[in-house]
Motif scaffolding. Structure first.
Motif, PDB file in Angstrom:
ATOM      1  N   SER A 200       0.761  -1.200  -0.137  1.00 13.04           N
ATOM      2  CA  SER A 200      -0.039  -0.006  -0.097  1.00 13.04           C
ATOM      3  C   SER A 200       0.928   1.314   0.132  1.00 13.04           C
ATOM      4  CB  SER A 200      -0.840  -0.312   1.296  1.00 13.04           C
ATOM      5  OG  SER A 200      -0.079   0.190   2.408  1.00 13.04           O
ATOM      6  N   PRO A 201       0.322   2.533  -0.236  1.00 15.40           N
ATOM      7  CA  PRO A 201       1.134   3.660  -0.402  1.00 15.40           C
ATOM      8  C   PRO A 201       1.483   4.104   1.033  1.00 15.40           C
ATOM      9  CG  PRO A 201      -0.937   3.777  -1.864  1.00 15.40           C
ATOM     10  CD  PRO A 201      -0.878   2.601  -1.105  1.00 15.40           C
ATOM     11  N   ASP A 202       0.731   3.714   2.108  1.00 15.37           N
ATOM     12  CA  ASP A 202       1.095   4.184   3.351  1.00 15.37           C
ATOM     13  C   ASP A 202       2.361   3.340   3.860  1.00 15.37           C
ATOM     14  OD1 ASP A 202      -1.683   2.607   3.359  1.00 15.37           O
ATOM     15  OD2 ASP A 202      -0.827   2.315   5.263  1.00 15.37           O
ATOM     16  N   ALA A 203       2.330   1.937   3.536  1.00 15.78           N
ATOM     17  CA  ALA A 203       3.287   1.151   3.839  1.00 15.78           C
ATOM     18  C   ALA A 203       4.797   1.798   3.203  1.00 15.78           C
ATOM     19  CB  ALA A 203       3.000  -0.142   3.573  1.00 15.78           C
ATOM     20  N   ALA A 204       4.649   1.963   1.781  1.00 19.92           N
ATOM     21  CA  ALA A 204       5.903   2.661   1.011  1.00 19.92           C
ATOM     22  C   ALA A 204       6.133   3.907   1.547  1.00 19.92           C
ATOM     23  CB  ALA A 204       5.465   2.861  -0.131  1.00 19.92           C
ATOM     24  N   HIS A 276      -4.232  10.677   1.542  1.00 22.07           N
ATOM     25  CA  HIS A 276      -3.574  10.500   0.442  1.00 22.07           C
ATOM     26  C   HIS A 276      -3.355   8.968   0.040  1.00 22.07           C
ATOM     27  CE1 HIS A 276      -0.143  11.837  -2.315  1.00 22.07           C
ATOM     28  NE2 HIS A 276       0.521  11.306  -1.805  1.00 22.07           N
ATOM     29  N   SER A 277      -3.179   8.061   1.009  1.00 20.25           N
ATOM     30  CA  SER A 277      -2.857   6.818   0.770  1.00 20.25           C
ATOM     31  C   SER A 277      -3.860   6.278  -0.044  1.00 20.25           C
ATOM     32  CB  SER A 277      -2.678   5.956   1.914  1.00 20.25           C
ATOM     33  OG  SER A 277      -2.471   4.551   1.637  1.00 20.25           O
ATOM     34  N   ASN A 278      -5.310   6.236   0.373  1.00 18.10           N
ATOM     35  CA  ASN A 278      -6.490   5.933  -0.127  1.00 18.10           C
ATOM     36  C   ASN A 278      -6.708   6.576  -1.681  1.00 18.10           C
ATOM     37  OD1 ASN A 278      -7.470   4.195   1.848  1.00 18.10           O
ATOM     38  ND2 ASN A 278      -8.697   5.815   2.719  1.00 18.10           N
ATOM     39  N   ARG A 279      -6.371   7.796  -1.971  1.00 17.71           N
ATOM     40  CA  ARG A 279      -6.452   8.529  -3.236  1.00 17.71           C
ATOM     41  C   ARG A 279      -5.434   7.622  -4.137  1.00 17.71           C
ATOM     42  NH1 ARG A 279      -3.778  12.628  -5.708  1.00 17.71           N
ATOM     43  NH2 ARG A 279      -2.448  12.939  -3.968  1.00 17.71           N
ATOM     44  N   ASN A 286      -4.153  -1.433  -4.237  1.00 12.35           N
ATOM     45  CA  ASN A 286      -3.492  -1.652  -2.938  1.00 12.35           C
ATOM     46  C   ASN A 286      -3.728  -0.753  -1.918  1.00 12.35           C
ATOM     47  OD1 ASN A 286      -1.905  -3.982  -3.782  1.00 12.35           O
ATOM     48  ND2 ASN A 286      -0.681  -2.614  -5.274  1.00 12.35           N
ATOM     49  N   TYR A 287      -5.037  -0.889  -1.472  1.00 10.30           N
ATOM     50  CA  TYR A 287      -5.426  -0.276   0.005  1.00 10.30           C
ATOM     51  C   TYR A 287      -4.593  -0.733   1.102  1.00 10.30           C
ATOM     52  CZ  TYR A 287      -9.078   1.877  -2.913  1.00 10.30           C
ATOM     53  OH  TYR A 287      -9.787   2.650  -3.830  1.00 10.30           O
ATOM     54  N   SER A 288      -4.612   0.014   2.382  1.00 14.46           N
ATOM     55  CA  SER A 288      -3.716  -0.157   3.392  1.00 14.46           C
ATOM     56  C   SER A 288      -4.034  -1.571   4.004  1.00 14.46           C
ATOM     57  CB  SER A 288      -3.974   0.847   4.302  1.00 14.46           C
ATOM     58  OG  SER A 288      -3.123   0.469   5.583  1.00 14.46           O
ATOM     59  N   SER A 289      -5.450  -1.897   4.100  1.00 16.39           N
ATOM     60  CA  SER A 289      -5.890  -3.462   4.346  1.00 16.39           C
ATOM     61  C   SER A 289      -7.015  -3.894   3.573  1.00 16.39           C
ATOM     62  CB  SER A 289      -6.480  -3.300   5.710  1.00 16.39           C
ATOM     63  OG  SER A 289      -5.582  -3.075   6.549  1.00 16.39           O
ATOM     64  N   LEU A 290      -6.970  -4.969   3.251  1.00 15.81           N
ATOM     65  CA  LEU A 290      -7.922  -5.765   2.244  1.00 15.81           C
ATOM     66  C   LEU A 290      -8.553  -6.948   2.722  1.00 15.81           C
ATOM     67  CD1 LEU A 290      -5.254  -5.752  -1.003  1.00 15.81           C
ATOM     68  CD2 LEU A 290      -7.669  -4.115  -0.745  1.00 15.81           C
TER      69      LEU A 290
END
Length: 296
Positions: A200-204, A276-279, A286-290
């Motif tokens: 996910s973008p927040d993990a990166a 920002h991550s969700n956007r 690739n959302y933070s959780s799936l």
């Protein structure tokens, strides 16, 4: 890493040398390696505490899924969002499991989701290894909660739907754990797992500070590809994963705290980064959780 290569439990390839080192901020302050498989992007926390040792890494009053604590802004937000998430979870499982009414929740914590399902006409069973949380769940649901999936399997029960809400990443031995879950399913049964997504973008963005690595309690870190491969290996068909968009905000706030921000600053920066991550995730899914939906 030792000189001996460790085999990926999902696809069988060798795990690479550590791609990341993360600190256990909750309890021990110890440093753990995150070792990734290049083939399926599964990752593993190393070294892994044994089943006999892992309990000490949960001994903190702020472990919200076990303690029900509402101390602090983040935990208050957790409980507020939990009400909506619980309704959404039940709506999801009802949408694809028409006519099914037997549900097992593995890692049921204090029984909040289970009790809601029971109130809405489901026949429920639960598994929870933590003694305190299990006792709370038994009081809340008014019935026995099993201490392990092994004990649940020994009962001979099978289920139409099995749910694991941010639980599978905590389990030792990926293959035997998944195989046991399959054995607990009725024919054409559904297996539902919510998992953090390290792609996910927040993990990166947060890298070693990403709160959803949560070492060493999170023993495994699953990419969408690795979940699909694991499901296919055991004869389950995967549906399109369902995003858990609130998790990006929650994880980002916690990650800001790990980076050392004060509570209010962490809240504000975390809310922005979650948005920002969700956007960004709209482009890749690739959302933070799936939530992974699999059918036998």
């Amino acid at each position: 890493m030792t000189e001996k290569k460790i085999q990926c439990p999902v696809c069988g390839e060798s795990l690479d040398e550590p791609s990341l080192q993360c600190k256990d901020y909750r309890i021990s302050g110890e440093i753990f390696d995150i070792c990734k498989c290049r083939a399926c992007l599964f990752a593993m926390t190393l070294p892994q505490p044994s089943p006999a040792e892992i309990g000490k890494y949960y001994q903190t009053p702020d472990y919200v899924s076990h303690s029900e604590t509402t101390q602090g802004i983040v935990n208050k937000l957790y409980h507020l969002v939990r009400k909506k998430n619980t309704k959404d979870k039940l709506k999801l499982i009802t949408s694809f499991s028409s006519g099914c009414r037997n549900l097992l929740d593995v890692g049921c914590g204090t029984g909040y989701f289970l009790s809601f399902c029971k109130e809405n006409g489901w026949n429920i069973e639960g598994v929870e290894v933590n003694d305190v949380a299990r006792s709370t769940a038994e009081t809340r649901t008014g019935q026995l909660i099993y201490p392990s999936t092994e004990a649940m399997e020994a009962s001979g029960r099978k289920f139409d739907v099995i749910t694991l809400w941010h639980v599978f990443e905590h389990l030792h031995d990926v293959q035997s754990s998944f195989a046991r879950l399959k054995r607990l399913l009725n024919p054409a049964g559904w297996l539902i797992m919510a998992l953090p997504n390290p792609l996910s973008p927040d993990a990166a963005y947060y890298n070693e500070y990403w709160a959803a690595y949560d070492v060493p309690r999170h023993l495994s870190h699953f990419s969408p590809v690795s979940v699909r491969i694991l499901a296919e290996k055991y004869g389950l068909r995967s549906e399109t994963p369902v995003p858990m968009k609130f998790d990006a905000y929650y994880v980002s706030i916690l990650s800001e705290e790990l980076k050392g921000r004060e509570k209010i600053s962490a809240l504000l920066h975390g809310l922005w980064q979650g948005y920002h991550s969700n956007r960004l995730a709209r482009q890749t899914e690739n959302y933070s959780s799936l939530i992974y939906v699999m059918r036998l």
